[in-house]
Design an enzyme around this catalytic site. Structure first.
Site, PDB file in Angstrom:
ATOM      1  CD  GLU A 192     -38.072  17.079 -11.519  1.00  0.00           C
ATOM      2  OE1 GLU A 192     -39.271  16.710 -11.069  1.00  0.00           O
ATOM      3  OE2 GLU A 192     -38.021  18.343 -11.561  1.00  0.00           O
ATOM      4  CB  CYS A 234     -42.732  14.406 -17.107  1.00  0.00           C
ATOM      5  SG  CYS A 234     -44.232  15.300 -17.082  1.00  0.00           S
ATOM      6  CB  THR A 250     -41.371  19.727 -12.170  1.00  0.00           C
ATOM      7  OG1 THR A 250     -41.208  18.474 -11.538  1.00  0.00           O
ATOM      8  CG2 THR A 250     -40.402  19.986 -13.306  1.00  0.00           C
ATOM      9  CB  SER A 252     -46.620   9.448  -7.711  1.00  0.00           C
ATOM     10  OG  SER A 252     -46.528  10.280  -6.062  1.00  0.00           O
ATOM     11  CG  HIS A 292     -41.224   9.323  -5.436  1.00  0.00           C
ATOM     12  ND1 HIS A 292     -40.732  10.511  -5.434  1.00  0.00           N
ATOM     13  CD2 HIS A 292     -39.982   8.450  -5.532  1.00  0.00           C
ATOM     14  CE1 HIS A 292     -39.240  10.619  -5.855  1.00  0.00           C
ATOM     15  NE2 HIS A 292     -39.099   9.172  -5.893  1.00  0.00           N
ATOM     16  CB  SER A 321     -44.565  11.742  -3.082  1.00  0.00           C
ATOM     17  OG  SER A 321     -45.281  12.629  -3.778  1.00  0.00           O
TER      18      SER A 321
END
Ligand code: SF4
Length: 400
Positions: free
Chosen positions: A186, A156, A254, A383, A94, A321
């Site tokens: 995610e 990840c 996460t 990010s 992001h 983000s």
């Protein structure tokens, strides 16, 4: 095929390792994202003095290991396949700077449908498709595998650890209660793993308020129709709250606020105990902290910084983000905090443009920079490239 290993990790056509071109792409990465000023600040105990301004940088900030790896693999993929069409199922991370850089390098982003899933009908066998650090939903992965294209998976490892948890919940007949945003890339990927097994179900709760509604239902005080309406977009198909909230396992996106995730897990556990008693809850409630260590370290570092005392915080990161947003929320408990995407947001000494906390609104705030000597705390989401942080600091110095 080894039955003890996740089938996703057994497809030899999916590339999950480096192409060995790290040295070749290093100059490009350094040129785009590296910052000598940030190196200097780090070497100077995370501080910079410029006239009346003192900048204090959080001790953990910016690119995390997962983002570093995803960008590295994307650049290596371009170097490895210079003549092929390369697609990304979504934003690689992001950050607008990084995503537009990849576009400049000829990579294309697949369009998404209304539910946030990539539309892959135009992919051909000879194409290369990169899966971002957030991962991709199982259905999408299956469709891509069926196309026979080359898949470079940069998911990840910390995201995969969450998948492992929800996968085991589904296998054992537990409903995954996921603290996250139901339409975040995610969480879409994670929730899809919860339903790999026939008894696997999920519900996504955005915050403590929504978790409270789940708790109320567990305790027997909720209204079925209202509940179904509230969570209509955030549950697995045919979710039945009367049937599917008896055995639950907690997980989280996460990048959520770790303290909130923990509180939500405790709330749910208390409600299970109230309804079913300690003994049954021991069997029917599971919880594992799945906040990634990079998110935790950035949250701990910003807390330390604001507790030590700064006059204001500037938090740099893409507006979509999630982890950047949480750094702003934490800062705001101590001082004014502004979430800026890059240096263009520092409009003048008088006005700053930033994202409003808990909202998607972008607003201008006047009188953001006090007169006299001031201490400005700076941090950035996982990010955000150091180069963008550098530009923000330099811009503040110029306008002050
Ligand atoms: S924030 Fe955490 S889970 Fe996400 S890419 Fe970075 S290290 Fe991985």
């Amino acid at each position: 095929m080894n039955p003890n290993v996740n089938p996703e990790l057994q497809n030899p056509k999916i590339i999950r390792t480096s192409f060995g071109l790290k040295d070749e792409i290093k100059p490009q990465l350094e040129q785009s994202y590296h910052s000598p000023l940030i190196d200097e600040i780090k070497a100077n105990h995370f501080a910079l003095q410029k006239g009346r301004l003192t900048f204090r940088l959080a001790q953990e900030f910016g690119f995390c290991y997962g983002v570093d790896r995803a960008i590295d693999y994307a650049y290596q993929t371009r170097a490895k396949f210079p003549d092929r069409r390369i697609f990304l199922t979504n934003e690689i991370i992001h950050n607008p700077r990084v995503n537009s850089k990849l576009k400049e390098m000829g990579m294309q982003f697949l369009p998404s449908d209304d539910s946030g899933h990539a539309m892959i009908q135009d992919i051909r066998k000879e194409d290369v498709v990169i899966i971002p650090a957030f991962g991709t939903p199982l259905k999408e992965l299956g469709q891509l595998e069926a196309k026979g294209c080359i898949l470079v998976d940069t998911t990840c490892g910390s995201v995969m650890s969450v998948w492992k948890r929800v996968d085991s919940y589904g296998r054992d007949g537990f409903t995954s209660v996921i603290h996250g945003k139901y339409d975040h890339e995610e969480t879409l990927a994670t929730s899809s793993r919860a339903t790999r097994y026939p008894d696997g179900k999920f519900i996504v709760v955005r915050d403590k308020e929504q978790a409270g509604k789940v708790c109320q239902y567990i305790e027997g005080g909720g209204k079925r129709e209202e509940f179904i309406q509230e969570f209509s977009k955030a549950v697995s198909p045919e979710f039945d709250p009367d049937r599917d909230l008896r055995k639950i396992g907690c997980a989280n996106q996460t990048t959520m606020l770790s303290s909130e995730s923990l509180e939500i897990a405790n709330m749910l556990q208390r409600s299970m105990i109230k309804r079913y008693g300690e003994e049954v809850t021991c069997q029917n409630f599971r919880h594992f902290d799945t906040i990634c260590s990079a998110t935790q370290e950035r949250q701990d570092a910003v807390l330390k910084l604001v507790q030590e005392g700064v006059d204001l915080m500037v938090v740099v990161g893409g507006y979509n983000s999630s982890n950047t947003g949480h750094l702003v929320e934490m800062s705001l408990a101590y001082c004014p905090a502004f979430h800026v995407k890059d240096a263009t947001c520092i409009l003048s000494r008088e006005v700053i443009q930033h994202k409003k906390v808990f909202s998607a609104e972008i607003i201008d705030t006047a009188k953001w920079l006090p007169e006299g000597p001031i201490k400005i705390g700076v941090t950035a989401g996982a990010s955000t490239p150091n180069r963008v942080i550098e530009e923000v600091i330099e811009r503040i110095i110029v306008i002050a």
